[in-house]
Design a protein around this motif. Structure first.
Motif, PDB file in Angstrom:
ATOM      1  N   LEU A 191       0.830  -1.206   0.000  1.00 31.60           N
ATOM      2  CA  LEU A 191       0.000   0.000   0.000  1.00 31.60           C
ATOM      3  C   LEU A 191       0.864   1.256   0.000  1.00 31.60           C
ATOM      4  CD1 LEU A 191      -2.812  -1.043   2.501  1.00 31.60           C
ATOM      5  CD2 LEU A 191      -3.071  -0.660   0.032  1.00 31.60           C
ATOM      6  N   LYS A 192       1.919   1.235   0.784  1.00 31.17           N
ATOM      7  CA  LYS A 192       2.815   2.395   0.832  1.00 31.17           C
ATOM      8  C   LYS A 192       3.482   2.621  -0.528  1.00 31.17           C
ATOM      9  CE  LYS A 192       6.707   4.416   3.284  1.00 31.17           C
ATOM     10  NZ  LYS A 192       7.634   4.301   4.409  1.00 31.17           N
ATOM     11  N   ARG A 193       3.960   1.535  -1.155  1.00 33.47           N
ATOM     12  CA  ARG A 193       4.584   1.673  -2.480  1.00 33.47           C
ATOM     13  C   ARG A 193       3.581   2.190  -3.502  1.00 33.47           C
ATOM     14  NH1 ARG A 193       7.002  -3.222  -0.933  1.00 33.47           N
ATOM     15  NH2 ARG A 193       5.506  -4.401  -2.169  1.00 33.47           N
ATOM     16  N   ALA A 194       2.343   1.719  -3.419  1.00 37.34           N
ATOM     17  CA  ALA A 194       1.311   2.177  -4.347  1.00 37.34           C
ATOM     18  C   ALA A 194       1.018   3.658  -4.132  1.00 37.34           C
ATOM     19  CB  ALA A 194       0.036   1.354  -4.174  1.00 37.34           C
ATOM     20  N   ARG A 195       0.944   4.068  -2.874  1.00 33.73           N
ATOM     21  CA  ARG A 195       0.690   5.483  -2.557  1.00 33.73           C
ATOM     22  C   ARG A 195       1.823   6.354  -3.088  1.00 33.73           C
ATOM     23  NH1 ARG A 195       2.776   8.707   1.028  1.00 33.73           N
ATOM     24  NH2 ARG A 195       3.659   7.089   2.374  1.00 33.73           N
ATOM     25  N   GLU A 196       3.045   5.948  -2.793  1.00 31.59           N
ATOM     26  CA  GLU A 196       4.207   6.705  -3.258  1.00 31.59           C
ATOM     27  C   GLU A 196       4.307   6.690  -4.782  1.00 31.59           C
ATOM     28  OE1 GLU A 196       7.321   4.785  -1.045  1.00 31.59           O
ATOM     29  OE2 GLU A 196       7.069   6.139   0.665  1.00 31.59           O
ATOM     30  N   SER A 222       0.595  11.964  -0.818  1.00 32.07           N
ATOM     31  CA  SER A 222       1.006  11.997   0.581  1.00 32.07           C
ATOM     32  C   SER A 222      -0.001  11.175   1.378  1.00 32.07           C
ATOM     33  CB  SER A 222       1.024  13.430   1.095  1.00 32.07           C
ATOM     34  OG  SER A 222      -0.297  13.957   1.134  1.00 32.07           O
ATOM     35  N   GLN A 223       0.351  10.876   2.600  1.00 29.50           N
ATOM     36  CA  GLN A 223      -0.602  10.173   3.463  1.00 29.50           C
ATOM     37  C   GLN A 223      -1.858  11.017   3.650  1.00 29.50           C
ATOM     38  OE1 GLN A 223       1.409   9.199   7.113  1.00 29.50           O
ATOM     39  NE2 GLN A 223       2.409   7.401   6.223  1.00 29.50           N
ATOM     40  N   ARG A 224      -1.694  12.306   3.755  1.00 34.62           N
ATOM     41  CA  ARG A 224      -2.829  13.207   3.942  1.00 34.62           C
ATOM     42  C   ARG A 224      -3.768  13.180   2.733  1.00 34.62           C
ATOM     43  NH1 ARG A 224      -2.326  18.693   7.003  1.00 34.62           N
ATOM     44  NH2 ARG A 224      -1.073  17.172   8.110  1.00 34.62           N
ATOM     45  N   GLU A 225      -3.185  13.198   1.521  1.00 34.26           N
ATOM     46  CA  GLU A 225      -4.015  13.148   0.304  1.00 34.26           C
ATOM     47  C   GLU A 225      -4.751  11.812   0.203  1.00 34.26           C
ATOM     48  OE1 GLU A 225      -1.473  15.932  -2.770  1.00 34.26           O
ATOM     49  OE2 GLU A 225      -0.676  13.955  -2.227  1.00 34.26           O
ATOM     50  N   ALA A 267      -5.577   9.919   2.694  1.00 35.21           N
ATOM     51  CA  ALA A 267      -6.588   9.925   3.756  1.00 35.21           C
ATOM     52  C   ALA A 267      -7.867  10.604   3.280  1.00 35.21           C
ATOM     53  CB  ALA A 267      -6.041  10.628   4.994  1.00 35.21           C
ATOM     54  N   LYS A 268      -7.731  11.707   2.578  1.00 28.93           N
ATOM     55  CA  LYS A 268      -8.911  12.415   2.057  1.00 28.93           C
ATOM     56  C   LYS A 268      -9.648  11.555   1.038  1.00 28.93           C
ATOM     57  CE  LYS A 268      -7.098  17.087   2.629  1.00 28.93           C
ATOM     58  NZ  LYS A 268      -6.604  18.278   1.916  1.00 28.93           N
ATOM     59  N   ARG A 269      -8.913  10.918   0.145  1.00 29.69           N
ATOM     60  CA  ARG A 269      -9.528  10.089  -0.894  1.00 29.69           C
ATOM     61  C   ARG A 269     -10.210   8.851  -0.317  1.00 29.69           C
ATOM     62  NH1 ARG A 269      -5.667   9.699  -6.217  1.00 29.69           N
ATOM     63  NH2 ARG A 269      -5.437  11.929  -6.567  1.00 29.69           N
ATOM     64  N   ALA A 270      -9.583   8.258   0.701  1.00 31.44           N
ATOM     65  CA  ALA A 270     -10.073   6.982   1.229  1.00 31.44           C
ATOM     66  C   ALA A 270     -11.039   7.147   2.400  1.00 31.44           C
ATOM     67  CB  ALA A 270      -8.891   6.120   1.665  1.00 31.44           C
ATOM     68  N   GLY A 271     -11.070   8.316   2.994  1.00 27.07           N
ATOM     69  CA  GLY A 271     -11.918   8.499   4.159  1.00 27.07           C
ATOM     70  C   GLY A 271     -11.377   7.782   5.384  1.00 27.07           C
ATOM     71  N   VAL A 272     -10.068   7.637   5.434  1.00 25.83           N
ATOM     72  CA  VAL A 272      -9.379   6.995   6.553  1.00 25.83           C
ATOM     73  C   VAL A 272      -8.476   8.054   7.175  1.00 25.83           C
ATOM     74  CG1 VAL A 272      -7.702   5.190   7.157  1.00 25.83           C
ATOM     75  CG2 VAL A 272      -9.421   4.745   5.408  1.00 25.83           C
ATOM     76  N   LEU A 322      -8.632   1.992   1.190  1.00 30.05           N
ATOM     77  CA  LEU A 322      -7.317   2.403   0.681  1.00 30.05           C
ATOM     78  C   LEU A 322      -7.069   1.851  -0.720  1.00 30.05           C
ATOM     79  CD1 LEU A 322      -5.241   1.950   3.949  1.00 30.05           C
ATOM     80  CD2 LEU A 322      -5.844   4.113   2.838  1.00 30.05           C
ATOM     81  N   ALA A 323      -7.403   0.594  -0.925  1.00 25.11           N
ATOM     82  CA  ALA A 323      -7.190  -0.012  -2.241  1.00 25.11           C
ATOM     83  C   ALA A 323      -7.971   0.733  -3.319  1.00 25.11           C
ATOM     84  CB  ALA A 323      -7.587  -1.486  -2.213  1.00 25.11           C
ATOM     85  N   HIS A 324      -9.223   1.014  -3.065  1.00 29.30           N
ATOM     86  CA  HIS A 324     -10.030   1.725  -4.064  1.00 29.30           C
ATOM     87  C   HIS A 324      -9.501   3.131  -4.317  1.00 29.30           C
ATOM     88  CE1 HIS A 324     -13.618  -1.007  -4.733  1.00 29.30           C
ATOM     89  NE2 HIS A 324     -12.772  -1.690  -3.987  1.00 29.30           N
TER      90      HIS A 324
END
Length: 114
Positions: free
Chosen positions: A12-17, A22-25, A27-32, A55-57
């Motif tokens: 998940l971290k590699r996919a995000r990066e 960012s983690q903040r972005e 978080a907004k997209r995933a609602g987490v 997170l996956a979606h």
């Protein structure tokens, strides 16, 4: 966290990066909450299924249960279609070295088919 969960968190971290988020972005997209994403990526909390799905979606990934016998073929296909730096490759936590999708039996090689 168990080894499998650590692999998923790392993927998940590699996919995000890889998406430049960012983690903040994310978080907004995933609602987490961003703090929860930080804990997941740092292996500080067990990953809940609902968080994983969100997170996956948000990362344009799909979760799928795959029969264990089919896993080598699926991993091979995701490497071929996504490349080594993709989220899909990361999601399967594949090592950098690629393996053939199949091998020939010794009989076929001796018959000149290889």
């Amino acid at each position: 966290m168990t080894y499998e969960t650590e692999q998923i968190a790392a993927a998940l971290k590699r996919a995000r990066e890889g998406k430049g988020l960012s983690q903040r972005e994310l978080a907004k997209r995933a609602g987490v909450p961003q703090s929860h994403i930080s804990k997941i990526e740092g292996n500080g909390v067990d990953l809940r299924l609902s968080s994983l799905v969100s997170l996956a979606h948000a990362l344009d990934l799909e979760l799928e249960l795959i029969p264990r016998k089919a896993l080598p073929a699926v991993r091979s296909l995701t490497r071929l279609t996504a490349g080594s730096t993709s989220a899909e490759g990361a999601a399967t936590a594949e090592p950098a070295a690629s393996k053939p999708a199949y091998t020939l039996d010794d009989d076929e090689e001796e018959d000149g088919y290889a």
